[in-house]
Scaffold this motif. Structure first.
Motif, PDB file in Angstrom:
ATOM      1  N   MET A   1     -17.848  13.253  22.404  1.00 42.03           N
ATOM      2  CA  MET A   1     -18.960  12.323  22.336  1.00 42.03           C
ATOM      3  C   MET A   1     -19.418  12.207  20.880  1.00 42.03           C
ATOM      4  O   MET A   1     -19.286  13.157  20.118  1.00 42.03           O
ATOM      5  CB  MET A   1     -20.076  12.869  23.208  1.00 42.03           C
ATOM      6  CG  MET A   1     -20.975  11.890  23.874  1.00 42.03           C
ATOM      7  SD  MET A   1     -20.359  10.412  24.666  1.00 42.03           S
ATOM      8  CE  MET A   1     -19.204  11.018  25.865  1.00 42.03           C
ATOM      9  N   ILE A   2     -19.952  11.072  20.522  1.00 42.43           N
ATOM     10  CA  ILE A   2     -20.420  10.861  19.156  1.00 42.43           C
ATOM     11  C   ILE A   2     -21.938  10.686  19.151  1.00 42.43           C
ATOM     12  O   ILE A   2     -22.533  10.311  20.152  1.00 42.43           O
ATOM     13  CB  ILE A   2     -19.726   9.645  18.500  1.00 42.43           C
ATOM     14  CG1 ILE A   2     -19.990   8.359  19.287  1.00 42.43           C
ATOM     15  CG2 ILE A   2     -18.243   9.907  18.356  1.00 42.43           C
ATOM     16  CD1 ILE A   2     -19.426   7.104  18.637  1.00 42.43           C
ATOM     17  N   THR A   3     -22.540  10.959  18.005  1.00 43.17           N
ATOM     18  CA  THR A   3     -23.996  10.863  17.879  1.00 43.17           C
ATOM     19  C   THR A   3     -24.389   9.560  17.181  1.00 43.17           C
ATOM     20  O   THR A   3     -23.565   8.917  16.514  1.00 43.17           O
ATOM     21  CB  THR A   3     -24.555  12.041  17.065  1.00 43.17           C
ATOM     22  OG1 THR A   3     -24.092  11.937  15.718  1.00 43.17           O
ATOM     23  CG2 THR A   3     -24.147  13.389  17.670  1.00 43.17           C
ATOM     24  N   SER A   4     -25.652   9.235  17.306  1.00 43.86           N
ATOM     25  CA  SER A   4     -26.176   8.045  16.614  1.00 43.86           C
ATOM     26  C   SER A   4     -26.034   8.188  15.107  1.00 43.86           C
ATOM     27  O   SER A   4     -25.711   7.220  14.405  1.00 43.86           O
ATOM     28  CB  SER A   4     -27.644   7.836  16.984  1.00 43.86           C
ATOM     29  OG  SER A   4     -27.767   7.516  18.338  1.00 43.86           O
ATOM     30  N   GLY A  40     -29.349  12.314  18.275  1.00 43.84           N
ATOM     31  CA  GLY A  40     -28.290  12.972  19.031  1.00 43.84           C
ATOM     32  C   GLY A  40     -27.371  11.970  19.701  1.00 43.84           C
ATOM     33  O   GLY A  40     -27.182  10.859  19.226  1.00 43.84           O
ATOM     34  N   VAL A  41     -26.817  12.370  20.841  1.00 38.60           N
ATOM     35  CA  VAL A  41     -25.894  11.511  21.578  1.00 38.60           C
ATOM     36  C   VAL A  41     -26.697  10.440  22.305  1.00 38.60           C
ATOM     37  O   VAL A  41     -27.609  10.766  23.060  1.00 38.60           O
ATOM     38  CB  VAL A  41     -25.064  12.331  22.591  1.00 38.60           C
ATOM     39  CG1 VAL A  41     -24.173  11.418  23.418  1.00 38.60           C
ATOM     40  CG2 VAL A  41     -24.233  13.391  21.883  1.00 38.60           C
ATOM     41  N   SER A  43     -27.950   7.830  24.993  1.00 36.13           N
ATOM     42  CA  SER A  43     -27.786   7.740  26.444  1.00 36.13           C
ATOM     43  C   SER A  43     -27.178   6.375  26.729  1.00 36.13           C
ATOM     44  O   SER A  43     -27.835   5.354  26.640  1.00 36.13           O
ATOM     45  CB  SER A  43     -29.114   7.919  27.171  1.00 36.13           C
ATOM     46  OG  SER A  43     -30.008   6.915  26.798  1.00 36.13           O
ATOM     47  N   LEU A  49     -19.534   4.130  24.316  1.00 35.36           N
ATOM     48  CA  LEU A  49     -19.345   5.021  23.178  1.00 35.36           C
ATOM     49  C   LEU A  49     -17.867   5.138  22.808  1.00 35.36           C
ATOM     50  O   LEU A  49     -17.526   5.230  21.623  1.00 35.36           O
ATOM     51  CB  LEU A  49     -19.937   6.397  23.474  1.00 35.36           C
ATOM     52  CG  LEU A  49     -21.458   6.432  23.623  1.00 35.36           C
ATOM     53  CD1 LEU A  49     -21.915   7.830  23.972  1.00 35.36           C
ATOM     54  CD2 LEU A  49     -22.154   5.939  22.367  1.00 35.36           C
ATOM     55  N   LYS A  53     -16.207   4.363  19.178  1.00 37.80           N
ATOM     56  CA  LYS A  53     -15.362   5.376  18.537  1.00 37.80           C
ATOM     57  C   LYS A  53     -13.976   4.809  18.224  1.00 37.80           C
ATOM     58  O   LYS A  53     -13.447   5.012  17.134  1.00 37.80           O
ATOM     59  CB  LYS A  53     -15.260   6.603  19.445  1.00 37.80           C
ATOM     60  CG  LYS A  53     -14.529   7.752  18.808  1.00 37.80           C
ATOM     61  CD  LYS A  53     -14.524   8.970  19.716  1.00 37.80           C
ATOM     62  CE  LYS A  53     -13.762  10.091  19.038  1.00 37.80           C
ATOM     63  NZ  LYS A  53     -13.424  11.169  19.935  1.00 37.80           N
ATOM     64  N   THR A  66     -18.943  18.687  16.491  1.00 36.60           N
ATOM     65  CA  THR A  66     -19.382  18.312  17.834  1.00 36.60           C
ATOM     66  C   THR A  66     -20.840  17.892  17.732  1.00 36.60           C
ATOM     67  O   THR A  66     -21.494  18.187  16.723  1.00 36.60           O
ATOM     68  CB  THR A  66     -19.275  19.498  18.824  1.00 36.60           C
ATOM     69  OG1 THR A  66     -20.227  20.510  18.447  1.00 36.60           O
ATOM     70  CG2 THR A  66     -17.876  20.076  18.860  1.00 36.60           C
ATOM     71  N   PRO A  67     -21.381  17.244  18.751  1.00 34.70           N
ATOM     72  CA  PRO A  67     -22.794  16.880  18.674  1.00 34.70           C
ATOM     73  C   PRO A  67     -23.713  18.080  18.439  1.00 34.70           C
ATOM     74  O   PRO A  67     -24.758  17.957  17.812  1.00 34.70           O
ATOM     75  CB  PRO A  67     -23.071  16.234  20.035  1.00 34.70           C
ATOM     76  CG  PRO A  67     -21.761  15.660  20.434  1.00 34.70           C
ATOM     77  CD  PRO A  67     -20.740  16.671  19.942  1.00 34.70           C
ATOM     78  N   PRO A  71     -21.977  17.729  13.393  1.00 40.15           N
ATOM     79  CA  PRO A  71     -21.319  16.446  13.592  1.00 40.15           C
ATOM     80  C   PRO A  71     -21.219  15.686  12.267  1.00 40.15           C
ATOM     81  O   PRO A  71     -22.134  15.745  11.447  1.00 40.15           O
ATOM     82  CB  PRO A  71     -22.233  15.716  14.577  1.00 40.15           C
ATOM     83  CG  PRO A  71     -23.579  16.321  14.354  1.00 40.15           C
ATOM     84  CD  PRO A  71     -23.326  17.757  13.974  1.00 40.15           C
TER      85      PRO A  71
END
Length: 77
Positions: A1-4, A40-41, A43, A49, A53, A66-67, A71
């Motif tokens: 997963m990626i973050t903002s 963070g990630v 919603s 997402l 990516k 990772t988040p 990251p």
């Protein structure tokens, strides 16, 4: 997963506007605005997402960490 934060950083590294990212990922400009406003990630739907990516990776961005643990992004060209 990626973050903002990774989304914002990747856009900056590529000098992409939110409009550029929306076009490259096939998502709406409004989605870009919403996703970047989170900490963070975001919603969001997993497919959303993943589309972001994939667009970045195709342009040469590598997501690192990772988040939860350092990251980041780097340009992989």
């Amino acid at each position: 997963m990626i973050t903002s934060a990774q989304i914002r950083a990747a856009r900056g590294m590529l000098d992409w506007s939110r409009k550029d990212l929306a076009k490259s990922s096939g998502l709406s400009f409004a989605s870009m605005m919403r996703l970047e406003s989170f900490d963070g990630v975001p919603s969001s739907n997993f497919k959303t997402l993943e589309a972001i990516k994939a667009a970045f990776e195709q342009a040469g961005i590598e997501f690192i960490g990772t988040p939860e643990d350092r990251p980041g992004v780097r340009l992989n060209k």
